[in-house]
Motif scaffolding. Structure first.
Motif, mmCIF file in Angstrom:
data_model
loop_
_atom_site.group_PDB
_atom_site.id
_atom_site.type_symbol
_atom_site.label_atom_id
_atom_site.label_comp_id
_atom_site.label_asym_id
_atom_site.label_seq_id
_atom_site.Cartn_x
_atom_site.Cartn_y
_atom_site.Cartn_z
ATOM 1 N N THR A 210 -47.498 -28.536 51.429
ATOM 2 C CA THR A 210 -48.222 -27.273 51.296
ATOM 3 C C THR A 210 -47.288 -26.163 50.819
ATOM 4 O OG1 THR A 210 -49.768 -27.871 53.058
ATOM 5 C CG2 THR A 210 -49.595 -25.535 52.500
ATOM 6 N N ARG A 211 -47.719 -25.473 49.782
ATOM 7 C CA ARG A 211 -46.982 -24.318 49.279
ATOM 8 C C ARG A 211 -47.640 -23.061 49.848
ATOM 9 N NH1 ARG A 211 -46.170 -25.363 43.140
ATOM 10 N NH2 ARG A 211 -48.374 -24.886 43.140
ATOM 11 N N TRP A 212 -46.891 -22.292 50.629
ATOM 12 C CA TRP A 212 -47.455 -21.144 51.359
ATOM 13 C C TRP A 212 -46.797 -19.860 50.857
ATOM 14 C CZ3 TRP A 212 -51.308 -21.878 54.960
ATOM 15 C CH2 TRP A 212 -51.688 -20.790 55.750
ATOM 16 N N THR A 213 -47.593 -18.798 50.764
ATOM 17 C CA THR A 213 -47.041 -17.537 50.278
ATOM 18 C C THR A 213 -46.127 -16.897 51.313
ATOM 19 O OG1 THR A 213 -47.589 -15.477 49.146
ATOM 20 C CG2 THR A 213 -48.900 -16.027 51.093
ATOM 21 N N SER A 214 -45.144 -16.147 50.838
ATOM 22 C CA SER A 214 -44.143 -15.575 51.750
ATOM 23 C C SER A 214 -44.193 -14.057 51.830
ATOM 24 C CB SER A 214 -42.733 -15.981 51.291
ATOM 25 O OG SER A 214 -42.487 -15.513 49.976
ATOM 26 N N PHE A 215 -45.050 -13.426 51.014
ATOM 27 C CA PHE A 215 -45.129 -11.969 50.960
ATOM 28 C C PHE A 215 -43.730 -11.368 50.809
ATOM 29 C CE2 PHE A 215 -49.274 -13.099 52.740
ATOM 30 C CZ PHE A 215 -50.088 -12.421 51.840
ATOM 31 N N SER A 216 -43.316 -10.469 51.711
ATOM 32 C CA SER A 216 -42.072 -9.723 51.474
ATOM 33 C C SER A 216 -40.800 -10.529 51.682
ATOM 34 C CB SER A 216 -42.041 -8.461 52.335
ATOM 35 O OG SER A 216 -42.964 -7.521 51.841
ATOM 36 N N VAL A 217 -40.892 -11.777 52.109
ATOM 37 C CA VAL A 217 -39.696 -12.621 52.072
ATOM 38 C C VAL A 217 -39.197 -12.717 50.629
ATOM 39 C CG1 VAL A 217 -38.772 -14.940 52.514
ATOM 40 C CG2 VAL A 217 -40.381 -13.904 54.136
ATOM 41 N N ALA A 218 -40.132 -12.562 49.683
ATOM 42 C CA ALA A 218 -39.749 -12.571 48.263
ATOM 43 C C ALA A 218 -38.757 -11.470 47.932
ATOM 44 C CB ALA A 218 -40.995 -12.429 47.388
ATOM 45 N N LYS A 219 -38.758 -10.379 48.694
ATOM 46 C CA LYS A 219 -37.781 -9.314 48.448
ATOM 47 C C LYS A 219 -36.360 -9.862 48.528
ATOM 48 C CE LYS A 219 -40.486 -5.305 50.027
ATOM 49 N NZ LYS A 219 -41.823 -5.901 50.100
ATOM 50 N N SER A 220 -36.133 -10.752 49.479
ATOM 51 C CA SER A 220 -34.799 -11.329 49.646
ATOM 52 C C SER A 220 -34.471 -12.292 48.502
ATOM 53 C CB SER A 220 -34.705 -12.025 51.002
ATOM 54 O OG SER A 220 -35.003 -11.103 52.050
ATOM 55 N N PHE A 221 -35.491 -12.955 47.940
ATOM 56 C CA PHE A 221 -35.293 -13.767 46.733
ATOM 57 C C PHE A 221 -34.825 -12.862 45.592
ATOM 58 C CE2 PHE A 221 -37.675 -16.703 49.151
ATOM 59 C CZ PHE A 221 -37.801 -17.918 48.509
ATOM 60 N N THR A 222 -35.536 -11.743 45.405
ATOM 61 C CA THR A 222 -35.216 -10.824 44.312
ATOM 62 C C THR A 222 -33.808 -10.259 44.474
ATOM 63 O OG1 THR A 222 -37.557 -10.276 44.059
ATOM 64 C CG2 THR A 222 -35.969 -8.725 43.127
ATOM 65 N N SER A 223 -33.462 -9.892 45.705
ATOM 66 C CA SER A 223 -32.114 -9.411 45.983
ATOM 67 C C SER A 223 -31.076 -10.446 45.574
ATOM 68 C CB SER A 223 -31.972 -9.091 47.471
ATOM 69 O OG SER A 223 -30.627 -8.924 47.844
ATOM 70 N N THR A 224 -31.310 -11.704 45.912
ATOM 71 C CA THR A 224 -30.353 -12.761 45.598
ATOM 72 C C THR A 224 -30.185 -12.912 44.088
ATOM 73 O OG1 THR A 224 -30.974 -13.868 47.657
ATOM 74 C CG2 THR A 224 -29.799 -15.188 46.029
ATOM 75 N N LEU A 225 -31.264 -12.701 43.339
ATOM 76 C CA LEU A 225 -31.159 -12.763 41.879
ATOM 77 C C LEU A 225 -30.348 -11.596 41.330
ATOM 78 C CD1 LEU A 225 -34.706 -14.017 40.803
ATOM 79 C CD2 LEU A 225 -32.597 -15.330 41.163
ATOM 80 N N VAL A 226 -30.365 -10.448 42.021
ATOM 81 C CA VAL A 226 -29.475 -9.351 41.612
ATOM 82 C C VAL A 226 -28.021 -9.803 41.743
ATOM 83 C CG1 VAL A 226 -28.662 -7.019 42.162
ATOM 84 C CG2 VAL A 226 -31.110 -7.517 42.173
ATOM 85 N N GLY A 227 -27.707 -10.487 42.855
ATOM 86 C CA GLY A 227 -26.349 -11.009 43.029
ATOM 87 C C GLY A 227 -25.952 -11.959 41.926
ATOM 88 N N SER B 234 -43.020 -9.344 46.353
ATOM 89 C CA SER B 234 -43.944 -10.276 46.998
ATOM 90 C C SER B 234 -44.208 -11.408 46.013
ATOM 91 C CB SER B 234 -45.244 -9.549 47.366
ATOM 92 O OG SER B 234 -46.113 -10.366 48.097
ATOM 93 N N GLY B 235 -45.105 -12.339 46.392
ATOM 94 C CA GLY B 235 -45.634 -13.264 45.410
ATOM 95 C C GLY B 235 -44.999 -14.626 45.281
ATOM 96 N N GLY C 157 -30.739 -3.089 61.226
ATOM 97 C CA GLY C 157 -30.542 -2.239 60.063
ATOM 98 C C GLY C 157 -31.160 -2.875 58.841
ATOM 99 N N TYR C 158 -30.813 -2.339 57.681
ATOM 100 C CA TYR C 158 -31.331 -2.880 56.425
ATOM 101 C C TYR C 158 -30.187 -3.022 55.440
ATOM 102 C CZ TYR C 158 -35.054 -3.954 53.097
ATOM 103 O OH TYR C 158 -35.903 -4.603 52.225
ATOM 104 N N GLY C 159 -30.092 -4.208 54.830
ATOM 105 C CA GLY C 159 -29.075 -4.476 53.828
ATOM 106 C C GLY C 159 -29.644 -4.286 52.440
ATOM 107 N N TYR C 160 -29.360 -5.223 51.572
ATOM 108 C CA TYR C 160 -29.966 -5.222 50.248
ATOM 109 C C TYR C 160 -31.168 -6.159 50.273
ATOM 110 C CZ TYR C 160 -25.594 -3.034 48.641
ATOM 111 O OH TYR C 160 -24.513 -2.202 48.460
ATOM 112 N N GLN C 161 -32.292 -5.618 50.730
ATOM 113 C CA GLN C 161 -33.554 -6.362 50.827
ATOM 114 C C GLN C 161 -33.532 -7.442 51.909
ATOM 115 O OE1 GLN C 161 -36.259 -5.346 48.435
ATOM 116 N NE2 GLN C 161 -34.756 -3.673 48.478
ATOM 117 N N TRP C 162 -32.647 -7.296 52.872
ATOM 118 C CA TRP C 162 -32.615 -8.141 54.067
ATOM 119 C C TRP C 162 -32.636 -7.242 55.302
ATOM 120 C CZ3 TRP C 162 -32.866 -13.389 53.991
ATOM 121 C CH2 TRP C 162 -32.486 -14.068 52.823
ATOM 122 N N TRP C 163 -33.341 -7.667 56.345
ATOM 123 C CA TRP C 163 -33.259 -7.029 57.657
ATOM 124 C C TRP C 163 -32.021 -7.591 58.363
ATOM 125 C CZ3 TRP C 163 -36.813 -3.244 58.527
ATOM 126 C CH2 TRP C 163 -37.956 -3.258 57.725
#
Length: 384
Positions: free
Chosen positions: A111-128, A270-271, A319-325
């Motif tokens: 099953t592929r399940w949506t992650s909503f704002s967990v995607a923010k951390s994916f996007t952050s990692t792509l910045v790295g 998201s997404g 606290g808040y890092g770069y798109q990580w709690w």
């Protein structure tokens, strides 16, 4: 029997048409789905919205480890916790081995399940990754270097670093229950040729605080980060994620990343939808130091900076890092509405993933129970 077969044929055609239906124009309708819609659609977001595919590679092994039973301090059981909170999947990986894997709501390992704002951390990692590739020059670059359409608005003085830490100072309302909030309206408005609808919306927002002065959570800003990465690299988020992590690290299944059905812009905030085990593999990739196929993926020092506190959120121990709690014990989390969680704990060599369909987007009581579940896992880990 003939009548029954006809009804069945009609039902199958209707299901096929629904699956092939054009994407909905309003991606934020998801905030207002009812419970049956959530449980049906969170596992099939690509049938509801336009998306790009994230291609997978040869599966990175996740061997079975010693079984682990969370130790709740209030007598709660894992089955009870999952039922109470509409949990579709839980996985605990320690030292690279699966110690707990459980499914609910009819979900399974495929099953592929949506992650909503967990995607923010994916996007952050792509910045790295883009920093390492040289596609992004510096976190202190102005955002307008990559998204010049923002130059006339409040983002003209905002840096990439301030976007990442959500300290832009631009006014924003993230109320998921308000259909007129910014988070509900950010994909609305008049389209301009060549300009993502999200950029047009964000360019009109006013300033509330000086840039860098105060943290305010803003999903729209992570969407801007996603557009920034796409423009800097010349690749879609899905393609860049596949190239940098999904294929070389060895995710076992394709993922999807939702996008605007007209301008093609992926939602950086998201997404992303993936399997339970592939979310866990992403956490393990980070525990492995951001190395895939024997090569470092992220810029030197990125992982440490992204996963430690860059901005105060006014909550002791967090606290808040770069798109990580971030947490004072060194652990960090990607958190998504309706109960999604990617918890990474370097000290305990631990990854915890939860996929769910909470009845509400955010809820203090459910969030406390989710935190209590993480602590129950920690107690079980430490008791061995």
């Amino acid at each position: 029997m003939k009548h029954l077969l006809c009804r069945l044929a009609v039902l199958l055609v209707a299901m096929w048409l629904a699956a092939c239906a054009p994407p909905h124009a309003r991606r934020t309708d998801v905030l207002f789905w009812n419970q049956p819609q959530r449980e049906a659609n969170f596992r099939a977001m690509e049938t509801q919205y336009a998306s790009n595919v994230v291609r997978h590679g040869k599966a990175h092994p996740l061997p079975k480890g010693a079984a682990l039973a969370p130790r709740f301090d209030d007598g709660q059981t894992l089955d009870g916790y999952m039922a109470d909170h509409h949990v579709a999947g839980i996985m605990v990986v320690q030292d690279g081995k699966v110690r707990l894997e459980r499914y609910g709501l009819g979900a399974d390992a495929t099953t592929r399940w949506t992650s909503f704002s967990v995607a923010k951390s994916f996007t952050s990692t792509l910045v790295g990754a883009a920093l390492r590739d040289g596609a992004i020059g510096s976190l202190d670059d102005p955002v307008t270097r990559y998204i010049p359409e923002l130059v006339a608005g409040a983002y003209r003085d905002v840096t990439v670093r301030q976007l990442l830490s959500m300290t832009s100072g631009v006014r924003w309302n993230e109320d998921y229950a308000d259909p007129h909030s910014d988070v509900a309206m950010m994909y609305e408005g008049e389209r301009k040729t060549g300009v993502p609808l999200l950029v047009s919306y964000m360019s009109k927002l006013p300033r509330e605080f000086p840039a860098g002065a105060r943290w305010v959570y803003k999903t729209g800003e992570t969407d801007l980060i996603g557009i920034l990465v796409t423009r800097a690299t010349g690749k879609s988020l899905a393609a860049y994620l596949a190239e940098k992590i999904w294929i070389p690290y060895g995710m076992a299944e394709d993922a999807i990343w939702l996008k605007d059905d007209v301008d093609g812009t992926e939602a950086g905030g998201s997404g992303v939808s993936a399997t339970l085990a592939d979310y866990a593999r992403l956490g393990q990739f980070l525990l492995d130091g951001g190395v895939a196929a024997g090569e470092p993926v992220l810029a030197p020092g990125w992982l440490d900076a992204a996963t430690r506190t860059q901005a105060s959120i006014g909550s002791p121990g967090r606290g808040y890092g770069y798109q990580w709690w971030t947490y004072d014990d060194g652990s960090y989390e990607g958190i998504g509405i309706f109960g999604q969680l990617l918890h990474v704990d370097p000290r305990r060599h631990l990854v915890i993933v939860q996929l769910a369909a909470w009845p509400v987007a955010t809820d203090d009581a459910q969030a406390r129970d989710r935190a209590a579940f993480v602590q129950a896992v920690n107690r079980a880990v430490e008791a061995r």
